[in-house]
Motif scaffolding. Structure first.
Motif, PDB file in Angstrom:
ATOM      1  N   LYS A  84      31.376 145.032  -9.958  1.00 23.36           N
ATOM      2  CA  LYS A  84      31.525 143.586  -9.828  1.00 23.36           C
ATOM      3  C   LYS A  84      30.497 142.976  -8.881  1.00 23.36           C
ATOM      4  O   LYS A  84      30.311 141.760  -8.871  1.00 23.36           O
ATOM      5  CB  LYS A  84      32.933 143.260  -9.357  1.00 23.36           C
ATOM      6  CG  LYS A  84      34.017 143.678 -10.338  1.00 23.36           C
ATOM      7  CD  LYS A  84      35.399 143.405  -9.778  1.00 23.36           C
ATOM      8  CE  LYS A  84      36.491 143.868 -10.749  1.00 23.36           C
ATOM      9  NZ  LYS A  84      37.852 143.650 -10.191  1.00 23.36           N
ATOM     10  N   ARG A  85      29.858 143.773  -8.076  1.00 22.14           N
ATOM     11  CA  ARG A  85      28.856 143.250  -7.135  1.00 22.14           C
ATOM     12  C   ARG A  85      27.440 143.410  -7.678  1.00 22.14           C
ATOM     13  O   ARG A  85      26.468 143.174  -6.954  1.00 22.14           O
ATOM     14  CB  ARG A  85      28.968 143.958  -5.778  1.00 22.14           C
ATOM     15  CG  ARG A  85      30.328 143.833  -5.119  1.00 22.14           C
ATOM     16  CD  ARG A  85      30.589 142.460  -4.528  1.00 22.14           C
ATOM     17  NE  ARG A  85      30.949 141.423  -5.506  1.00 22.14           N
ATOM     18  CZ  ARG A  85      32.141 141.300  -6.074  1.00 22.14           C
ATOM     19  NH1 ARG A  85      33.123 142.133  -5.784  1.00 22.14           N
ATOM     20  NH2 ARG A  85      32.363 140.318  -6.923  1.00 22.14           N
ATOM     21  N   ASN A  86      27.311 143.764  -8.930  1.00 22.36           N
ATOM     22  CA  ASN A  86      25.996 143.883  -9.544  1.00 22.36           C
ATOM     23  C   ASN A  86      25.343 142.503  -9.603  1.00 22.36           C
ATOM     24  O   ASN A  86      25.870 141.589 -10.247  1.00 22.36           O
ATOM     25  CB  ASN A  86      26.132 144.449 -10.964  1.00 22.36           C
ATOM     26  CG  ASN A  86      24.803 144.768 -11.612  1.00 22.36           C
ATOM     27  OD1 ASN A  86      23.755 144.247 -11.224  1.00 22.36           O
ATOM     28  ND2 ASN A  86      24.828 145.625 -12.608  1.00 22.36           N
ATOM     29  N   PRO A  87      24.198 142.321  -8.925  1.00 17.01           N
ATOM     30  CA  PRO A  87      23.583 140.986  -8.919  1.00 17.01           C
ATOM     31  C   PRO A  87      22.938 140.615 -10.242  1.00 17.01           C
ATOM     32  O   PRO A  87      22.587 139.449 -10.449  1.00 17.01           O
ATOM     33  CB  PRO A  87      22.523 141.108  -7.814  1.00 17.01           C
ATOM     34  CG  PRO A  87      22.169 142.566  -7.782  1.00 17.01           C
ATOM     35  CD  PRO A  87      23.432 143.290  -8.121  1.00 17.01           C
ATOM     36  N   TYR A  88      22.755 141.591 -11.128  1.00 14.87           N
ATOM     37  CA  TYR A  88      22.121 141.338 -12.431  1.00 14.87           C
ATOM     38  C   TYR A  88      22.966 142.006 -13.516  1.00 14.87           C
ATOM     39  O   TYR A  88      22.562 143.035 -14.081  1.00 14.87           O
ATOM     40  CB  TYR A  88      20.705 141.913 -12.455  1.00 14.87           C
ATOM     41  CG  TYR A  88      19.863 141.559 -11.242  1.00 14.87           C
ATOM     42  CD1 TYR A  88      19.267 140.310 -11.119  1.00 14.87           C
ATOM     43  CD2 TYR A  88      19.675 142.486 -10.227  1.00 14.87           C
ATOM     44  CE1 TYR A  88      18.502 139.994 -10.010  1.00 14.87           C
ATOM     45  CE2 TYR A  88      18.908 142.184  -9.114  1.00 14.87           C
ATOM     46  CZ  TYR A  88      18.327 140.938  -9.003  1.00 14.87           C
ATOM     47  OH  TYR A  88      17.574 140.634  -7.892  1.00 14.87           O
ATOM     48  N   PRO A  89      24.134 141.456 -13.821  1.00 15.72           N
ATOM     49  CA  PRO A  89      24.992 142.106 -14.818  1.00 15.72           C
ATOM     50  C   PRO A  89      24.268 142.259 -16.151  1.00 15.72           C
ATOM     51  O   PRO A  89      23.788 141.285 -16.730  1.00 15.72           O
ATOM     52  CB  PRO A  89      26.182 141.149 -14.932  1.00 15.72           C
ATOM     53  CG  PRO A  89      26.185 140.400 -13.645  1.00 15.72           C
ATOM     54  CD  PRO A  89      24.742 140.239 -13.269  1.00 15.72           C
TER      55      PRO A  89
END
Length: 459
Positions: free
Chosen positions: A400-405
């Motif tokens: 959920k903290r992926n800055p580039y989903p």
């Protein structure tokens, strides 16, 4: 005034003058194209290395629309206004990924980092970020340093650079790896930052409560994952390699706090003892592992723990004076690296690749050559898969903290359009990645072309 500054700093990439990006890319070396807003680009007659199979396909076409790969199929007819890049049978591959990078600390000397003006260091990091992209690295996993502002500038199009999966401050204990304080800086009041914490590159934590606070500070700033130093390190002046730094309770505080935010903890650890303690506390990724033993590698395999290991070049030790405490530690770590790679292969560990370049602009410039040196243990194809598809899989652990989903490190429909067009076959000649100026004819990140020596045409 606040509203004016907010308007200047929160715009999207399309709001910035592309000439700034062009000038920065040209200053970084090579011929760079000014990136415009993502449109449609058709790579025609290319052979594809997809980042997962280790093989190169037969001739095909790849259509990029916006920032995604839309279609992979031969014989595509370009739509009006679609830019066409004639591949001429060259290899199209994913952008490279460095899974252990320090954006703020790769190029400046150690002396400059410890005593230099932070704005000066940021300018160096910005220039190096552009050079990193122009070497073909479209993503980096930053595992220590306050790179949040640099990431924002790259994401907004202020300057060219790779995607940055930032950890924020490297969290350590008093006297641990990452504590660069001098005796005159002691004692520290519990809960108060040390003098080297203030710029956000490191953070000292000496209790479970302090660890939770430091972890949450990085998450508040936008960390994709959390980095702790679970054992001694090379560059820190007070930190013997055999030291186990955090207690089990402190490590569990970190993994719990990160897990509550949907992400994970990675730890710096060389020795078997430090690695095992971290695993028992719920850590998912081990950085280095150079001095681990057979039983520890077997435990990592059983638990599905990632190993992020680096093929340290001997020149990396030259950042430290001959005979110094740090130099001796570097030599010990480097001597153990071959055994660690053998264990990784023996137990088929989930293995990521990175450079861990520190304090040397010259070594940072050899990023691709350090990747190519992996062929001491792996085939060229295995090496490239590790630096693309496998590293891309590691980046997904941020959840959920992926800055580039989205998918990176692969040439697949629906994945981000981070692409390199290579003049040659890197699965046969791995040295191509060490010569990006000559070998990489096109560099694309997020659907934007940053380098094009072939000349995209609009039919």
């Amino acid at each position: 005034m606040v509203f004016l500054l907010s308007g200047l700093t929160t715009g999207n990439a399309g709001a910035h003058d592309d000439s700034l990006a062009l000038a920065a890319a040209q200053a970084a070396g090579g011929q760079a194209a000014a990136p415009g807003a993502p449109g449609s680009v058709l790579f025609r007659n290319v052979r594809i290395f997809d980042g997962t199979s280790g093989r190169v396909s037969g001739p095909s076409d790849v259509l990029v629309r916006g920032n995604l790969i839309e279609r992979i199929a031969p014989g595509q007819v370009p739509e009006p206004a679609t830019k066409v890049i004639e591949g001429g049978g060259r290899v199209l591959m994913p952008g490279l990924i460095d899974a252990h990078w320090h954006s703020m600390m790769a190029a400046p000397s150690l002396g400059a980092i410890l005593s230099g003006d932070h704005r000066y260091l940021t300018a160096i990091a910005a220039a190096e970020s552009t050079r990193t992209l122009m070497r073909g690295f479209t993503s980096v996993r930053d595992v220590g340093g306050n790179s949040f502002g640099l990431k924002q500038a790259v994401d907004e199009g202020v300057l060219p650079g790779p995607r940055i999966y930032a950890s924020g401050a490297m969290i350590s204990v008093t006297s641990g790896h990452g504590d660069f304080r001098q005796p005159g800086d002691l004692p520290r009041t519990m809960g108060a930052p040390g003098p080297t914490d203030l710029e956000g590159d490191t953070a000292i934590a000496d209790s479970p409560d302090e660890v939770r606070m430091r972890v949450r500070e990085q998450l508040m700033r936008g960390a994709a994952q959390i980095k702790l130093t679970a054992g001694g390190g090379v560059s820190s002046p007070h930190s013997p390699l055999d030291a186990i730094t955090f207690t089990p309770a402190e490590l569990r505080a970190a993994t719990e706090a990160a897990g509550n935010w949907g992400t994970y903890v990675t730890v710096h650890a060389y020795t078997a003892e430090a690695v095992r303690q971290a695993i028992e506390a719920g850590v998912k990724v081990i950085e280095h592992g150079s001095l681990m033993d057979d039983a520890t590698a077997r435990l990592m395999a059983q638990r599905g723990i990632w190993l992020s290991i680096q093929p340290f070049p001997d020149e990396l030790a030259e950042a430290f004076p001959p005979g110094s405490f740090e130099r001796k530690k570097a030599e010990e770590v480097f001597a153990g690296n071959n055994h660690a790679y053998d264990l990784a292969k023996k137990y088929r560990l989930k293995t990521a690749w990175g450079t861990d370049v520190l304090f040397s602009a010259a070594l940072a410039g050899r990023q691709g050559a350090i990747l190519a040196s992996l062929t001491r243990w792996y085939t060229p194809a295995e090496t490239l898969v590790m630096a693309t598809g496998t590293n891309g899989e590691l980046l997904q652990l941020s959840g959920k903290r992926n800055p580039y989903p989205g998918r990176v490190g692969v040439v697949q429909e629906g994945a981000f359009a981070d692409l390199l067009l290579v003049d040659g076959d890197p699965t046969v000649d791995i040295s191509l990645v060490a010569r990006p100026e000559q070998a990489f004819k096109v560099i694309m990140k997020d659907g934007r072309i940053y380098k094009d020596t072939l000349g995209a045409q609009v039919p």
